[in-house]
Design a protein around this motif. Sequence first.
Motif, PDB file in Angstrom:
ATOM      1  N   ILE A 131       0.819  -1.215   0.000  1.00  0.00           N
ATOM      2  CA  ILE A 131       0.000   0.000   0.000  1.00  0.00           C
ATOM      3  C   ILE A 131       0.853   1.265   0.000  1.00  0.00           C
ATOM      4  N   GLY A 132       2.195   1.113   0.034  1.00  0.00           N
ATOM      5  CA  GLY A 132       3.064   2.256  -0.150  1.00  0.00           C
ATOM      6  C   GLY A 132       3.458   3.005   1.100  1.00  0.00           C
ATOM      7  N   LEU A 133       3.898   4.246   0.895  1.00  0.00           N
ATOM      8  CA  LEU A 133       4.446   5.053   1.983  1.00  0.00           C
ATOM      9  C   LEU A 133       3.349   5.538   2.923  1.00  0.00           C
ATOM     10  N   ARG A 134       3.550   5.310   4.213  1.00  0.00           N
ATOM     11  CA  ARG A 134       2.621   5.758   5.244  1.00  0.00           C
ATOM     12  C   ARG A 134       3.414   6.263   6.442  1.00  0.00           C
ATOM     13  N   VAL A 135       2.785   7.116   7.241  1.00  0.00           N
ATOM     14  CA  VAL A 135       3.352   7.499   8.532  1.00  0.00           C
ATOM     15  C   VAL A 135       2.699   6.606   9.579  1.00  0.00           C
ATOM     16  N   ILE A 136       3.493   5.851  10.316  1.00  0.00           N
ATOM     17  CA  ILE A 136       2.932   4.927  11.310  1.00  0.00           C
ATOM     18  C   ILE A 136       3.433   5.290  12.701  1.00  0.00           C
ATOM     19  N   GLN A 137       2.655   4.914  13.704  1.00  0.00           N
ATOM     20  CA  GLN A 137       3.038   5.154  15.094  1.00  0.00           C
ATOM     21  C   GLN A 137       4.098   4.145  15.520  1.00  0.00           C
ATOM     22  N   LEU A 138       5.126   4.629  16.188  1.00  0.00           N
ATOM     23  CA  LEU A 138       6.157   3.722  16.680  1.00  0.00           C
ATOM     24  C   LEU A 138       5.578   2.682  17.634  1.00  0.00           C
ATOM     25  N   SER A 139       4.573   3.074  18.396  1.00  0.00           N
ATOM     26  CA  SER A 139       3.978   2.147  19.363  1.00  0.00           C
ATOM     27  C   SER A 139       3.263   0.977  18.699  1.00  0.00           C
ATOM     28  N   SER A 140       2.952   1.110  17.394  1.00  0.00           N
ATOM     29  CA  SER A 140       2.262   0.029  16.691  1.00  0.00           C
ATOM     30  C   SER A 140       3.233  -1.017  16.151  1.00  0.00           C
ATOM     31  N   ILE A 141       4.532  -0.752  16.244  1.00  0.00           N
ATOM     32  CA  ILE A 141       5.540  -1.698  15.756  1.00  0.00           C
ATOM     33  C   ILE A 141       5.857  -2.664  16.890  1.00  0.00           C
ATOM     34  N   VAL A 142       5.415  -3.901  16.747  1.00  0.00           N
ATOM     35  CA  VAL A 142       5.502  -4.865  17.856  1.00  0.00           C
ATOM     36  C   VAL A 142       6.375  -6.074  17.541  1.00  0.00           C
ATOM     37  N   GLY A 143       6.836  -6.194  16.277  1.00  0.00           N
ATOM     38  CA  GLY A 143       7.557  -7.404  15.940  1.00  0.00           C
ATOM     39  C   GLY A 143       8.495  -7.232  14.778  1.00  0.00           C
ATOM     40  N   GLY A 162      12.807   9.967  21.252  1.00  0.00           N
ATOM     41  CA  GLY A 162      11.512  10.398  21.766  1.00  0.00           C
ATOM     42  C   GLY A 162      10.474  10.699  20.713  1.00  0.00           C
ATOM     43  N   LEU A 163      10.659  10.180  19.483  1.00  0.00           N
ATOM     44  CA  LEU A 163       9.683  10.405  18.417  1.00  0.00           C
ATOM     45  C   LEU A 163       8.456   9.519  18.619  1.00  0.00           C
ATOM     46  N   ASP A 164       7.343   9.910  18.028  1.00  0.00           N
ATOM     47  CA  ASP A 164       6.100   9.143  18.121  1.00  0.00           C
ATOM     48  C   ASP A 164       5.779   8.381  16.843  1.00  0.00           C
ATOM     49  N   SER A 165       6.313   8.831  15.711  1.00  0.00           N
ATOM     50  CA  SER A 165       5.958   8.220  14.428  1.00  0.00           C
ATOM     51  C   SER A 165       7.171   8.134  13.522  1.00  0.00           C
ATOM     52  N   ILE A 166       7.000   7.398  12.419  1.00  0.00           N
ATOM     53  CA  ILE A 166       8.097   7.200  11.477  1.00  0.00           C
ATOM     54  C   ILE A 166       7.516   6.886  10.102  1.00  0.00           C
ATOM     55  N   ASP A 167       8.244   7.270   9.043  1.00  0.00           N
ATOM     56  CA  ASP A 167       7.811   6.941   7.680  1.00  0.00           C
ATOM     57  C   ASP A 167       8.094   5.472   7.394  1.00  0.00           C
ATOM     58  N   ALA A 168       7.157   4.831   6.699  1.00  0.00           N
ATOM     59  CA  ALA A 168       7.324   3.404   6.407  1.00  0.00           C
ATOM     60  C   ALA A 168       6.677   3.028   5.088  1.00  0.00           C
ATOM     61  N   GLN A 169       7.341   2.144   4.347  1.00  0.00           N
ATOM     62  CA  GLN A 169       6.747   1.480   3.198  1.00  0.00           C
ATOM     63  C   GLN A 169       5.989   0.266   3.738  1.00  0.00           C
ATOM     64  N   VAL A 170       4.685   0.235   3.485  1.00  0.00           N
ATOM     65  CA  VAL A 170       3.826  -0.741   4.150  1.00  0.00           C
ATOM     66  C   VAL A 170       3.288  -1.776   3.174  1.00  0.00           C
ATOM     67  N   THR A 171       3.385  -3.040   3.577  1.00  0.00           N
ATOM     68  CA  THR A 171       2.717  -4.138   2.885  1.00  0.00           C
ATOM     69  C   THR A 171       1.671  -4.700   3.840  1.00  0.00           C
ATOM     70  N   GLU A 172       0.425  -4.654   3.437  1.00  0.00           N
ATOM     71  CA  GLU A 172      -0.677  -5.094   4.299  1.00  0.00           C
ATOM     72  C   GLU A 172      -0.931  -6.588   4.107  1.00  0.00           C
ATOM     73  N   VAL A 173      -0.986  -7.310   5.213  1.00  0.00           N
ATOM     74  CA  VAL A 173      -1.242  -8.748   5.195  1.00  0.00           C
ATOM     75  C   VAL A 173      -2.615  -9.016   5.811  1.00  0.00           C
ATOM     76  N   ARG A 174      -3.470  -9.700   5.073  1.00  0.00           N
ATOM     77  CA  ARG A 174      -4.784 -10.106   5.583  1.00  0.00           C
ATOM     78  C   ARG A 174      -4.687 -11.516   6.142  1.00  0.00           C
ATOM     79  N   THR A 175      -5.319 -11.721   7.302  1.00  0.00           N
ATOM     80  CA  THR A 175      -5.293 -13.032   7.950  1.00  0.00           C
ATOM     81  C   THR A 175      -6.714 -13.477   8.281  1.00  0.00           C
ATOM     82  N   LYS A 176      -6.856 -14.774   8.523  1.00  0.00           N
ATOM     83  CA  LYS A 176      -8.176 -15.330   8.830  1.00  0.00           C
ATOM     84  C   LYS A 176      -8.711 -14.798  10.151  1.00  0.00           C
ATOM     85  N   LEU A 177      -7.831 -14.642  11.120  1.00  0.00           N
ATOM     86  CA  LEU A 177      -8.232 -14.114  12.425  1.00  0.00           C
ATOM     87  C   LEU A 177      -7.708 -12.700  12.600  1.00  0.00           C
TER      88      LEU A 177
END
Length: 279
Positions: A60-72, A136-151
């Motif tokens: 889905i391309g370039l997005r600004v994402i929250q650092l707190s959402s990066i868990v793995g 101490g930043l809250d967000s970062i630029d990211a190239q995003v690939t969205e994965v759909r899962t059954k659950l």
Amino acid sequence: MNRDTGFPRADAESDFLRARRRQVLSRLANWLRREPDDVNIMLPFHEVVDALGWVSERRIGLRVIQLSSIVGSVDRGRDFDRRFRPTSGRVRERWERLALAARRGENIPPIEVYRIGGLHFIIDGHHRVSVAHAMGLDSIDAQVTEVRTKLDPAGIRYRGDLIVKDYRRIFLERVPLTGQARASVIVSDPWDYAQLGEHVEAWGFRLMQDEGAFLDRQTIAARWFAEEYEPVVRMLHQADLIGTHTEAEAYMWVAGERYRLIRTHRWDDEVIETLRTQR
């Protein structure tokens, strides 16, 4: 609080030492609190996908994402902890080089991540995320690939939570509930999903014997929920037999006790009253 010296290189070195110190102190605090071993470990992307069940993916391309959402992470979990603090001095040279570039205002390329629901997993850019956290930043630029899962990944916090998701995925393959029915049947112990799956399949076998016709899994799941599960759960609420359990856990308990005590598959007021007195 960070105290800059005004010398970017020295400050970058201090940033790394500070991040390492925080990681060590966090690990010690977890040990003293007797936290689970996986509380501070990154979620492994491939284990998460296996537990949830891969469906598809799209870039889905370039997005600004929250650092707190990066868990793995896809493959670098051992170098950083759950909050992307360095776990050793092995990454120091590259880390400090990126920290220095950031302090000088140089252009930092976006990281690459997989997205599952609202969670993100790093493909490339672990050091950049670690430096962003340290600054101490809250967000970062990211190239995003969205994965759909059954659950849905909701409820996943630690690696141990993947066991429950994995058992639930298998249960829903055996008992393909949909809509509200799918959302309603929840248990806490992963093994309960295996036992409930066996129970529904046995119920479906008796139904096919009674009707003398083959029924597919979708039909059995829908009829079990409408003809067996929902009426029983209503009776359990009326008899105040749910307690602190989920409705599915209460259903499993009374279904097992019903057969143990009175050797029947039927449901009526007499059955519920017998179970109430034996509780």
